[in-house]
Design a protein around this motif. Structure first.
Motif, PDB file in Angstrom:
ATOM      1  N   VAL A  16     -16.092  -9.574  65.351  1.00 31.97           N
ATOM      2  CA  VAL A  16     -17.256 -10.471  65.392  1.00 31.97           C
ATOM      3  C   VAL A  16     -18.069 -10.315  64.108  1.00 31.97           C
ATOM      4  CG1 VAL A  16     -19.441 -10.934  66.581  1.00 31.97           C
ATOM      5  CG2 VAL A  16     -17.345 -10.625  67.906  1.00 31.97           C
ATOM      6  N   ALA A  17     -18.241  -9.085  63.633  1.00 33.14           N
ATOM      7  CA  ALA A  17     -19.001  -8.850  62.406  1.00 33.14           C
ATOM      8  C   ALA A  17     -18.319  -9.482  61.193  1.00 33.14           C
ATOM      9  CB  ALA A  17     -19.194  -7.347  62.184  1.00 33.14           C
ATOM     10  N   SER A  23     -17.471 -15.016  53.724  1.00 32.89           N
ATOM     11  CA  SER A  23     -16.377 -14.359  52.999  1.00 32.89           C
ATOM     12  C   SER A  23     -15.408 -13.671  53.964  1.00 32.89           C
ATOM     13  CB  SER A  23     -16.914 -13.367  51.972  1.00 32.89           C
ATOM     14  OG  SER A  23     -17.652 -12.352  52.591  1.00 32.89           O
ATOM     15  N   GLY A  24     -15.914 -13.165  55.080  1.00 30.48           N
ATOM     16  CA  GLY A  24     -15.050 -12.574  56.101  1.00 30.48           C
ATOM     17  C   GLY A  24     -14.150 -13.621  56.741  1.00 30.48           C
ATOM     18  N   ARG A  25     -14.721 -14.790  57.035  1.00 31.28           N
ATOM     19  CA  ARG A  25     -13.915 -15.881  57.608  1.00 31.28           C
ATOM     20  C   ARG A  25     -12.844 -16.340  56.621  1.00 31.28           C
ATOM     21  NH1 ARG A  25     -19.099 -17.178  59.300  1.00 31.28           N
ATOM     22  NH2 ARG A  25     -19.355 -18.810  57.703  1.00 31.28           N
ATOM     23  N   ARG A  30      -7.099 -16.444  55.165  1.00 26.88           N
ATOM     24  CA  ARG A  30      -5.996 -16.105  54.249  1.00 26.88           C
ATOM     25  C   ARG A  30      -4.989 -15.189  54.930  1.00 26.88           C
ATOM     26  NH1 ARG A  30      -9.799 -15.188  50.332  1.00 26.88           N
ATOM     27  NH2 ARG A  30      -9.525 -12.940  50.550  1.00 26.88           N
ATOM     28  N   LEU A  31      -5.493 -14.231  55.698  1.00 30.33           N
ATOM     29  CA  LEU A  31      -4.619 -13.309  56.412  1.00 30.33           C
ATOM     30  C   LEU A  31      -3.744 -14.063  57.416  1.00 30.33           C
ATOM     31  CD1 LEU A  31      -3.853 -10.338  56.804  1.00 30.33           C
ATOM     32  CD2 LEU A  31      -5.688 -10.187  58.487  1.00 30.33           C
ATOM     33  N   SER A  73     -17.021 -18.792  65.778  1.00 28.63           N
ATOM     34  CA  SER A  73     -16.766 -18.422  64.385  1.00 28.63           C
ATOM     35  C   SER A  73     -15.380 -18.881  63.949  1.00 28.63           C
ATOM     36  CB  SER A  73     -16.882 -16.909  64.203  1.00 28.63           C
ATOM     37  OG  SER A  73     -18.205 -16.488  64.429  1.00 28.63           O
ATOM     38  N   TYR A  74     -14.418 -18.850  64.860  1.00 26.76           N
ATOM     39  CA  TYR A  74     -13.078 -19.342  64.543  1.00 26.76           C
ATOM     40  C   TYR A  74     -13.155 -20.830  64.227  1.00 26.76           C
ATOM     41  CZ  TYR A  74      -8.341 -21.030  65.083  1.00 26.76           C
ATOM     42  OH  TYR A  74      -7.139 -21.672  64.872  1.00 26.76           O
TER      43      TYR A  74
END
Length: 85
Positions: A16-17, A23-25, A30-31, A73-74
């Protein structure tokens, strides 16, 4: 994610964080792309196909966790990809 309840809570909060930041999303997107969840893993070489399926399995597990623990967030990540190309 881990089956241990304490670890699951920590992993959920970590996910969640990460997904709460743009930038995390972008990193998670990319992953997911690198794991090959949106492409076929078939190869005439069974070892290559097994390798591709291993990566794809990890990506599908991550996708499942994203949809379970942070669906908003997704969805935002997908919208950002579609907006920014």
């Amino acid at each position: 994610m881990s089956k241990n309840q304490g670890d699951s809570y920590s992993e959920k909060e970590d996910l969640v964080a990460v997904m709460s930041d743009k930038s995390g999303r972008r990193f998670v997107c990319r992953l997911l792309e690198e794991t090959g969840i949106w492409r076929l893993s078939f190869s005439p070489d069974p070892l290559v196909m097994a390798f591709n399926e291993g990566g794809r399995n990890i990506g599908l597990r991550l996708l499942s966790d994203l949809q379970e623990h942070c669906p908003g967030s997704y969805q935002k990540m997908i919208e950002e990809v579609n907006t920014n190309g």
